[in-house]
Design a protein around this motif. Structure first.
Motif, PDB file in Angstrom:
ATOM      1  N   ILE A 166      16.801  13.580   1.253  1.00  0.00           N
ATOM      2  CA  ILE A 166      15.565  13.014   1.809  1.00  0.00           C
ATOM      3  C   ILE A 166      15.272  11.667   1.144  1.00  0.00           C
ATOM      4  CG2 ILE A 166      13.070  13.342   2.077  1.00  0.00           C
ATOM      5  CD1 ILE A 166      14.460  15.356   3.730  1.00  0.00           C
ATOM      6  N   GLU A 167      15.439  11.607  -0.170  1.00  0.00           N
ATOM      7  CA  GLU A 167      15.144  10.346  -0.863  1.00  0.00           C
ATOM      8  C   GLU A 167      16.064   9.228  -0.381  1.00  0.00           C
ATOM      9  OE1 GLU A 167      13.943   9.966  -4.685  1.00  0.00           O
ATOM     10  OE2 GLU A 167      12.998  11.932  -4.841  1.00  0.00           O
ATOM     11  N   ASP A 168      17.286   9.594  -0.022  1.00  0.00           N
ATOM     12  CA  ASP A 168      18.236   8.589   0.439  1.00  0.00           C
ATOM     13  C   ASP A 168      17.895   8.026   1.816  1.00  0.00           C
ATOM     14  OD1 ASP A 168      19.736   8.363  -1.772  1.00  0.00           O
ATOM     15  OD2 ASP A 168      21.341   9.707  -1.147  1.00  0.00           O
ATOM     16  N   LEU A 169      16.920   8.624   2.493  1.00  0.00           N
ATOM     17  CA  LEU A 169      16.513   8.087   3.791  1.00  0.00           C
ATOM     18  C   LEU A 169      15.939   6.686   3.644  1.00  0.00           C
ATOM     19  CD1 LEU A 169      14.755  11.052   5.617  1.00  0.00           C
ATOM     20  CD2 LEU A 169      16.850   9.895   6.288  1.00  0.00           C
TER      21      LEU A 169
ATOM     22  N   PHE B 271      23.730  -7.549  -2.092  1.00  0.00           N
ATOM     23  CA  PHE B 271      22.577  -7.437  -1.200  1.00  0.00           C
ATOM     24  C   PHE B 271      21.387  -8.192  -1.772  1.00  0.00           C
ATOM     25  CE2 PHE B 271      18.548  -5.598  -0.026  1.00  0.00           C
ATOM     26  CZ  PHE B 271      18.612  -5.722   1.346  1.00  0.00           C
ATOM     27  N   ILE B 272      21.182  -8.013  -3.075  1.00  0.00           N
ATOM     28  CA  ILE B 272      20.042  -8.664  -3.722  1.00  0.00           C
ATOM     29  C   ILE B 272      20.141 -10.175  -3.546  1.00  0.00           C
ATOM     30  CG2 ILE B 272      18.906  -9.083  -5.946  1.00  0.00           C
ATOM     31  CD1 ILE B 272      18.574  -6.250  -4.833  1.00  0.00           C
TER      32      ILE B 272
ATOM     33  N   LYS C 251      10.704  -1.014  -0.610  1.00  0.00           N
ATOM     34  CA  LYS C 251       9.913  -1.174   0.603  1.00  0.00           C
ATOM     35  C   LYS C 251      10.828  -1.560   1.776  1.00  0.00           C
ATOM     36  CE  LYS C 251       5.234  -2.783   1.392  1.00  0.00           C
ATOM     37  NZ  LYS C 251       4.237  -3.770   0.980  1.00  0.00           N
ATOM     38  N   MET C 252      11.702  -2.506   1.494  1.00  0.00           N
ATOM     39  CA  MET C 252      12.636  -2.976   2.515  1.00  0.00           C
ATOM     40  C   MET C 252      13.507  -1.848   3.056  1.00  0.00           C
ATOM     41  SD  MET C 252      14.576  -6.263   1.297  1.00  0.00           S
ATOM     42  CE  MET C 252      14.351  -7.827   1.808  1.00  0.00           C
ATOM     43  N   SER C 253      13.834  -0.929   2.170  1.00  0.00           N
ATOM     44  CA  SER C 253      14.787   0.107   2.547  1.00  0.00           C
ATOM     45  C   SER C 253      14.259   0.993   3.663  1.00  0.00           C
ATOM     46  CB  SER C 253      15.157   0.953   1.328  1.00  0.00           C
ATOM     47  OG  SER C 253      14.074   1.775   0.970  1.00  0.00           O
ATOM     48  N   GLY C 254      12.943   0.963   3.864  1.00  0.00           N
ATOM     49  CA  GLY C 254      12.385   1.744   4.962  1.00  0.00           C
ATOM     50  C   GLY C 254      12.774   1.160   6.313  1.00  0.00           C
ATOM     51  N   ARG C 255      12.981  -0.161   6.340  1.00  0.00           N
ATOM     52  CA  ARG C 255      13.223  -0.824   7.619  1.00  0.00           C
ATOM     53  C   ARG C 255      14.680  -1.271   7.792  1.00  0.00           C
ATOM     54  NH1 ARG C 255       8.462   0.476   7.960  1.00  0.00           N
ATOM     55  NH2 ARG C 255       6.603  -0.685   7.344  1.00  0.00           N
ATOM     56  N   SER C 256      15.329  -1.594   6.674  1.00  0.00           N
ATOM     57  CA  SER C 256      16.661  -2.194   6.801  1.00  0.00           C
ATOM     58  C   SER C 256      17.752  -1.263   6.283  1.00  0.00           C
ATOM     59  CB  SER C 256      16.684  -3.521   6.028  1.00  0.00           C
ATOM     60  OG  SER C 256      17.900  -3.650   5.315  1.00  0.00           O
ATOM     61  N   LYS C 257      18.777  -1.142   7.110  1.00  0.00           N
ATOM     62  CA  LYS C 257      19.875  -0.263   6.745  1.00  0.00           C
ATOM     63  C   LYS C 257      20.612  -0.800   5.517  1.00  0.00           C
ATOM     64  CE  LYS C 257      23.542   2.483   8.734  1.00  0.00           C
ATOM     65  NZ  LYS C 257      24.885   1.878   8.602  1.00  0.00           N
TER      66      LYS C 257
ATOM     67  N   ARG D 277      18.807  -0.058   2.447  1.00  0.00           N
ATOM     68  CA  ARG D 277      18.934   1.373   2.155  1.00  0.00           C
ATOM     69  C   ARG D 277      20.248   1.637   1.421  1.00  0.00           C
ATOM     70  NH1 ARG D 277      16.380   3.327   6.770  1.00  0.00           N
ATOM     71  NH2 ARG D 277      18.239   3.282   8.004  1.00  0.00           N
ATOM     72  N   GLU D 278      21.318   1.003   1.948  1.00  0.00           N
ATOM     73  CA  GLU D 278      22.633   1.156   1.329  1.00  0.00           C
ATOM     74  C   GLU D 278      22.629   0.637  -0.106  1.00  0.00           C
ATOM     75  OE1 GLU D 278      25.343   2.683   2.496  1.00  0.00           O
ATOM     76  OE2 GLU D 278      24.092   3.292   4.193  1.00  0.00           O
ATOM     77  N   ALA D 279      21.988  -0.523  -0.289  1.00  0.00           N
ATOM     78  CA  ALA D 279      21.946  -1.130  -1.614  1.00  0.00           C
ATOM     79  C   ALA D 279      21.221  -0.212  -2.592  1.00  0.00           C
ATOM     80  CB  ALA D 279      21.253  -2.491  -1.551  1.00  0.00           C
ATOM     81  N   LEU D 280      20.137   0.340  -2.121  1.00  0.00           N
ATOM     82  CA  LEU D 280      19.346   1.216  -2.973  1.00  0.00           C
ATOM     83  C   LEU D 280      20.136   2.474  -3.333  1.00  0.00           C
ATOM     84  CD1 LEU D 280      16.501   1.339  -4.173  1.00  0.00           C
ATOM     85  CD2 LEU D 280      15.799   2.667  -2.198  1.00  0.00           C
ATOM     86  N   ARG D 281      20.817   2.979  -2.336  1.00  0.00           N
ATOM     87  CA  ARG D 281      21.626   4.176  -2.557  1.00  0.00           C
ATOM     88  C   ARG D 281      22.715   3.892  -3.596  1.00  0.00           C
ATOM     89  NH1 ARG D 281      23.232   7.014   3.027  1.00  0.00           N
ATOM     90  NH2 ARG D 281      21.070   6.553   3.481  1.00  0.00           N
ATOM     91  N   ALA D 282      23.320   2.695  -3.482  1.00  0.00           N
ATOM     92  CA  ALA D 282      24.366   2.303  -4.426  1.00  0.00           C
ATOM     93  C   ALA D 282      23.790   2.228  -5.836  1.00  0.00           C
ATOM     94  CB  ALA D 282      24.946   0.948  -4.025  1.00  0.00           C
ATOM     95  N   TRP D 283      22.634   1.630  -5.928  1.00  0.00           N
ATOM     96  CA  TRP D 283      22.004   1.486  -7.245  1.00  0.00           C
ATOM     97  C   TRP D 283      21.728   2.862  -7.854  1.00  0.00           C
ATOM     98  CZ3 TRP D 283      17.200   3.046  -9.067  1.00  0.00           C
ATOM     99  CH2 TRP D 283      16.872   2.564 -10.349  1.00  0.00           C
ATOM    100  N   ARG D 284      21.192   3.768  -7.014  1.00  0.00           N
ATOM    101  CA  ARG D 284      20.887   5.125  -7.502  1.00  0.00           C
ATOM    102  C   ARG D 284      22.128   5.823  -8.012  1.00  0.00           C
ATOM    103  NH1 ARG D 284      17.340   6.588  -3.026  1.00  0.00           N
ATOM    104  NH2 ARG D 284      15.224   6.133  -3.691  1.00  0.00           N
ATOM    105  N   GLU D 285      23.200   5.709  -7.221  1.00  0.00           N
ATOM    106  CA  GLU D 285      24.416   6.416  -7.604  1.00  0.00           C
ATOM    107  C   GLU D 285      24.980   5.840  -8.895  1.00  0.00           C
ATOM    108  OE1 GLU D 285      27.374   6.816  -4.486  1.00  0.00           O
ATOM    109  OE2 GLU D 285      28.823   7.489  -5.990  1.00  0.00           O
ATOM    110  N   ALA D 286      24.922   4.494  -9.010  1.00  0.00           N
ATOM    111  CA  ALA D 286      25.437   3.845 -10.209  1.00  0.00           C
ATOM    112  C   ALA D 286      24.667   4.318 -11.433  1.00  0.00           C
ATOM    113  CB  ALA D 286      25.333   2.327 -10.062  1.00  0.00           C
ATOM    114  N   ARG D 287      23.352   4.360 -11.277  1.00  0.00           N
ATOM    115  CA  ARG D 287      22.534   4.766 -12.408  1.00  0.00           C
ATOM    116  C   ARG D 287      22.863   6.202 -12.819  1.00  0.00           C
ATOM    117  NH1 ARG D 287      16.175   5.738 -12.460  1.00  0.00           N
ATOM    118  NH2 ARG D 287      16.920   7.074 -10.790  1.00  0.00           N
TER     119      ARG D 287
END
Lengths: 380, 442
Positions: A51-54, B268-269, B287-293, B296-306
Motif C-alpha cells: 500500500i505504501e508503494d502506491l 529523477f531528482i 507529494k509528487m509520487s501521488g501523481r507521477s509514476k 513513485r518509482e524514484a521513491l520506491r527505489a529510495w525506500r528499497e535502497a535504505r
C-alpha cells in the motif's frame, strides 16, 4: 479514529478543516481495496508495504490501512503456546550462546517437538506474536465509497482529539438527546444545553476547560461523534494545533459519514477485554461493547459486552475497592448477566451471585460461556 | 462557610467569593474553580487572611507506610535528599546509574504519606515496585493499562497518569516523577497541574529539553535542588567506557543493487529539479509520487535502497561476531528498525523486548535476563530509560540515526555497571548514506 500522526489538515482564513479524500485521491481507493482483496494469505506487514508503494500522501495511505484494519481478520495464533515455545527456545539457545546455525536447528527442533510442531513450523511461526507477521485470512470488503466515508469519519474524529470544546446543534428526538448527554456525562464531560426547535444545542467541555485551554477532553468529544450519524447537525469546535487555537466548523451537509455507525474500533480498559472481545466477535459476529446501561438498585451498571440479549461482564484484577463496588452492584441487578471472574477473586461469595458466574484462570475463554450465548450468536 | 472540594483535577470553592487571579467563577457549577495545582497556594492564602474554610479536597483514607530496611544512601544521595526535604518540592539531577530510585524511595520513607510514582515505561513500574517492596512495608499498587490496583504507594506511567489524574489526583500528597524531563510536554504536564499534591519530587539525568520547556519544571514540580553532572560523575561512581565503530559491507550484488537504486533515485531528482537543502524537501517528492509514476518509482527505489543499507545481512554476521568475542558479557542490542530486530532475534534466538512484545513474554524475558538465563536481549526504545538491568557491559547499536538524548541514555545503560570497562559497538553499513550520516560516537 486514527493515530494523531495520521491527521491531515487544511488551513484557510484562520479556520482549520480535516483534509478529507478529494476527487483525485479517491482514484486510489479501488486500488487500495484491490490490494487488500488479493492479500488473503499474505502477511499484514507485506500488504502494508504494498500500500505504501502506491505513492502519494503517506498519511492518507496509512490512514486508509488503519481504517481497513477493522475489516481484516488475521490468522489466529495460539499466543500462549507460541510464547511458551519462544521462551523455551531463548532459554535453551543461551546454553550455546551465541548460537550458530546448526545448534539453532537443534534447539528449534527440540522445542517444537514438545508442542507437537515440526522444526520448520516453529521457525515459520516464530515471529507471529507480532501482527505484522500474521497472515490475513479474511477481508470484509467495502465499496470505494464506503471506505471514503469511513475514512472521513475517522479523520474528523482524529481532528477532535485536539478540540478544546465544542458547540453542537443537532436535530434529534428528546430521548436521543438524553442518551447523547448521558454519554457525555459518563465520560466526565460537562455541558450547557438548551432545546431548540426539533433538537438541542449544547456546548460540551470539561471541568478544567474554564481554567486552561486544554485538549484533554478531545478524545472523549471525538467518541461522541458516531452518535451523530444519521442526524442533521452542525458544530463549531475550537481546536488546538501547535501553539495556536483554530476554529473548525462542520455540518452534516459538508461531510459524508458512513450511513450507519461502522463496526467500532473499540478502545478497551484492558488487554483482557480487548482479547476477549476479539475472540467473541470472531465466534459470535456482532458483539456490542458497553451497551445500554442497566439499573441496579438505583445505580447504573454498564455491562462490558452484549451479544443479542445476553449481557456479559468481565471482572479482572482491579483494586479491591473496585471489585467490592462491582459486586454490590451485581447483587442488586435484576437482569441476569454472565459474569466472568478471575479465580483469584472468585471467593465463595461471588459464586452465590444470582447470575451465571464462570471463573477463569489466566484469561476468560469464550468456550466457557459458549453454551450460554449460543442462542444469540449470529454466526452459529 | 467557604468549602473546598475536589472535582476531577480542579478545586471547587463553594459558599463564598474568592478574588485571586488563578481562581475563576464557573457558571456551570455556580462556584469558583481553580486548577488543583493551586491548592497549596490557595490554602496558604486563606490561612494568611484568616478566612475560615472547610477543606474536603484530599481524600481522607489513611495509609500506613513503615520502613522495612533502612535505605542506605551514599553521601551525595544524602545531600540531594536533604536539599529536597528542605523544600519538599523540587528536582534532583543525577546521571543514570547513580541511584535516583533510592533517593526517591528515601523521600517517600521520610514523608510517609500516600505517594504516586510516575514513570515512563511499564518496565520501570515493575522495577520501582520491586525496589519499594524491598525497603518499605506498605500497600503497593500498580496502575497502568493492564492492571489497575491502587495502594498507599502507587506506581503508574505518564500515559496512565495523564488519563486518570482526574480520578486519582486527590488521593496522593506526594508525587514522584521519575525521568521528570518528560513532564513539561503539552499533555503530561497536566498530571502536575491537575494534582493537588503539595509535595513533589522530580528525578532525571537530563532535565534539558530541546523545546525549552524544562523551564516550566520550576512551576510544575519545583526548582532544581541538587545536580551532579555526567562529567563530575564519570570515573567517580560509574565505569568508564569505550566505543567502537564497526563498518560492515554489502555483498557485491547488494552493493550493485544499492548503487543502481540510488542512481535511479538521483536521476529523477536531477530531472525533476527538486533541490534537497532541507529534510522537508523530501516531502515534495512524496507529494509528487501521488501523481507521477516516475516519482513513485524514484521513491520506491529510495525506500528499497535504505532498507538494503539498514537491514544488510552482514549486520547480523557482525552482531554474531561481536557476541562471540565477548561471550561472558551481558549484552543489549539496540535497533529502532523492527524488521531488523525481528531478524536478529530469530536468527540468534535472542529475546526481543519492544512495545509490541506481549506483556507476558516481556516480563518473563526481563526476569530471565536479570537472572542471567539469557545473556543478551534485542530492543528498540523500550529499555532506553533507567530500566534496571544489572551487569550489562556490552552495548551494540545497529543503524545510526538516533538523537543525542537517546544516545546518552543508551550509553548510560552501559554505564550502569560493576567496575570494569563498558564496551559499546556501533554497526553501520559502509558505502551507504548510513555511514556518512552517522553522528560522532564519542
Amino acid at each position: 479514529m486514527l493515530p494523531l500522526n495520521l491527521l491531515r489538515l487544511r488551513f484557510s482564513k484562520g479556520q482549520v478543516r480535516p483534509r478529507y479524500i478529494d476527487a483525485a485521491e479517491a482514484e486510489i481507493l479501488p486500488e487500495v481495496i484491490s490490494i487488500f482483496r488479493q492479500s488473503i494469505g499474505k502477511k499484514l506487514g507485506e500488504v502494508n508495504a504494498l500500500i505504501e508503494d502506491l505513492g502519494g500522501d503517506p498519511r492518507l495511505l496509512r490512514g486508509l490501512m488503519h481504517v481497513l484494519r477493522n475489516r481484516l481478520t488475521l490468522e489466529d495464533v495460539n499466543e500462549a503456546v507460541l510464547i511458551k515455545a519462544r521462551l523455551d527456545a531463548f532459554r535453551e539457545a543461551a546454553k550455546f550462546y551465541p548460537i550458530n546455525a546448526e545448534k539453532r536447528d537443534d534447539v528449534l527442533g527440540r522445542v517444537a517437538s514438545r508442542i507437537g510442531m515440526s522444526k520448520q513450523e516453529l521457525d515459520d511461526a516464530f515471529l507471529k506474536i507480532y501482527d505484522d507477521e500474521k497472515r490475513i485470512i479474511d477481508f470484509r470488503e467495502p465499496s470505494p465509497d464506503e471506505l471514503r466515508r469511513e475514512y472521513n469519519l475517522s479523520l474528523m474524529q482524529t481532528m477532535l482529539f485536539k478540540a478544546i470544546d465544542i458547540d453542537i446543534e443537532v436535530r434529534m428526538s428528546g430521548s436521543q438527546a438524553k442518551a447523547f448527554l448521558r454519554r457525555a456525562k459518563l465520560m466526565g464531560l460537562m455541558y450547557i444545553a438548551e432545546s431548540v426547535v426539533g433538537g438541542i444545542r449544547m456546548r460540551i467541555d470539561g471541568p478544567v476547560s474554564i481554567l486552561k485551554q486544554t485538549d484533554r477532553y478531545g478524545t472523549r468529544l471525538a467518541k461522541l461523534v458516531p452518535m451523530l450519524i444519521g442526524a442533521e447537525w452542525k458544530l463549531l469546535a475550537r481546536v488546538k494545533i501547535g501553539e495556536g487555537t483554530h476554529i473548525y466548523e462542520e455540518s452534516s451537509d459538508e461531510v459524508d459519514f458512513p450511513l450507519s455507525p461502522p463496526q467500532e474500533e473499540v478502545s478497551f480498559d484492558s488487554f483482557l477485554e480487548a482479547d476477549f472481545y476479539r475472540r467473541l466477535s470472531s465466534i459470535c459476529g456482532q458483539v456490542e461493547r458497553e451497551p445500554e446501561a442497566l439499573t441496579a438498585g438505583g445505580r447504573i451498571i454498564i455491562p462490558d459486552f452484549s451479544v443479542g440479549d445476553a449481557y456479559i461482564e468481565l471482572v479482572g484484577y482491579w483494586s479491591p475497592q473496585y471489585i467490592e463496588r462491582k459486586y454490590e452492584k451485581l447483587v442488586k441487578l435484576n437482569i441476569p448477566i454472565i459474569v466472568l471472574v478471575n479465580e483469584k477473586l472468585a471467593t465463595s461469595t461471588w459464586k452465590t451471585l444470582p447470575h451465571f458466574v464462570v471463573t477463569y484462570r489466566d484469561r476468560p475463554r469464550v468456550t466457557d460461556i459458549y453454551k450460554l450465548i449460543k442462542p444469540y450468536c449470529k454466526k452459529s | 462557610m467557604l468549602t473546598l472540594e475536589w472535582d476531577r483535577g480542579t478545586v471547587l470553592i463553594k459558599g463564598g467569593k474568592v478574588d485571586l487571579p488563578y481562581v475563576k467563577f464557573d457558571e456551570r457549577s455556580s462556584a469558583f474553580r481553580t486548577l488543583a495545582i493551586n491548592y497549596g497556594k490557595l490554602v496558604k492564602y486563606l490561612e494568611s487572611m484568616g478566612i475560615k474554610y472547610v477543606d474536603n479536597v484530599m481524600d481522607k483514607e489513611q495509609c500506613i507506610i513503615k520502613v522495612k530496611r533502612e535505605v542506605r544512601l551514599r553521601s551525595y544521595q544524602k545531600t540531594a535528599l536533604d536539599k529536597w526535604i528542605a523544600k519538599r518540592a523540587g528536582v534532583i539531577v543525577m546521571p543514570t546509574g547513580m541511584g535516583k530510585t533510592h533517593v526517591g524511595i528515601a523521600a517517600i520513607a521520610a514523608l510517609r504519606v500516600k505517594s504516586l510514582v510516575i514513570v515512563p515505561t511499564i518496565e520501570l513500574i515493575d522495577q520501582w515496585v520491586n525496589t519499594v517492596e524491598h525497603y518499605l512495608d506498605a500497600r503497593i499498587g500498580k496502575y497502568y493499562g493492564g492492571e489497575k490496583v491502587e495502594g498507599c504507594i502507587t506506581v503508574t506511567t505518564y500515559d496512565s497518569a495523564y488519563i486518570s489524574i482526574e480520578r486519582l489526583g486527590n488521593k496522593y500528597s506526594l508525587l514522584v516523577f521519575d525521568e521528570v524531563h518528560h513532564l513539561p510536554s503539552e499533555g503530561y504536564r497536566q498530571i502536575a497541574e491537575l494534582s493537588p499534591a503539595m509535595y513533589r519530587l522530580g528525578l532525571t539525568a537530563t532535565p534539558e529539553r530541546s523545546d525549552g520547556l524544562h523551564q516550566d519544571l520550576f512551576g510544575l514540580v519545583g526548582p532544581i535542588v541538587y545536580r551532579v553532572s555526567v562529567e563530575e560523575a564519570r570515573g567517580l561512581y560509574i565505569a568508564d567506557f569505550e566505543t567502537n565503530l564497526i563498518k560492515v559491507d554489502l555483498s557485491d550484488a547488494e552493493l550493485r543493487r544499492y548503487r543502481e537504486l540510488m542512481r535511479k533515485y538521483r536521476e529523477f531528482i536531477k530531472k525533476s529539479g527538486i533541490s534537497f537543502r532541507r529534510p522537508s524537501d523530501f516531502k515534495a517528492l512524496v507529494k509528487m509520487s501521488g501523481r507521477s509514476k516516475a516519482a513513485r518509482e524514484a521513491l520506491r527505489a529510495w525506500r528499497e535502497a535504505r532498507r538494503l543499507a539498514m537491514t544488510a545481512p552482514s549486520k547480523l554476521d557482525a552482531v554474531e561476531e561481536i557476541l562471540r568475542k565477548h561471550p561472558n558479557d551481558r549484552a543489549i542490542i539496540f535497533t529502532e528498525l523492527s524488521d531488523l530486530s525481528h531478524e536478529v532475534s530469530k536468527r540468534l534466538l535472542l529475546p526481543e523486548v519492544t512495545y509490541e512484545t506481549p506483556r507476558e513474554e516481556r516480563e518473563a524475558v526481563m526476569s530471565m535476563f536479570r537472572r542471567g538465563d539469557v545473556k543478551a536481549i534485542v530492543t528498540g526504545k523500550v529499555l532506553e530509560e533507567g530500566v534496571d538491568v544489572p551487569d550489562v557491559n556490552l552495548v551494540i547499536i545497529l543503524g545510526g540515526t538516533s538523537s543525542e538524548r537517546q544516545y546518552v541514555q543508551r550509553i548510560g545503560r552501559a554505564l550502569r555497571l560493576k567496575p570494569g570497562k563498558a564496551k559499546i559497538y556501533e554497526v553501520v553499513t559502509s558505502g551507504t548514506r548510513e555511514a556518512s550520516r552517522r553522528h560522532a560516537s564519542t
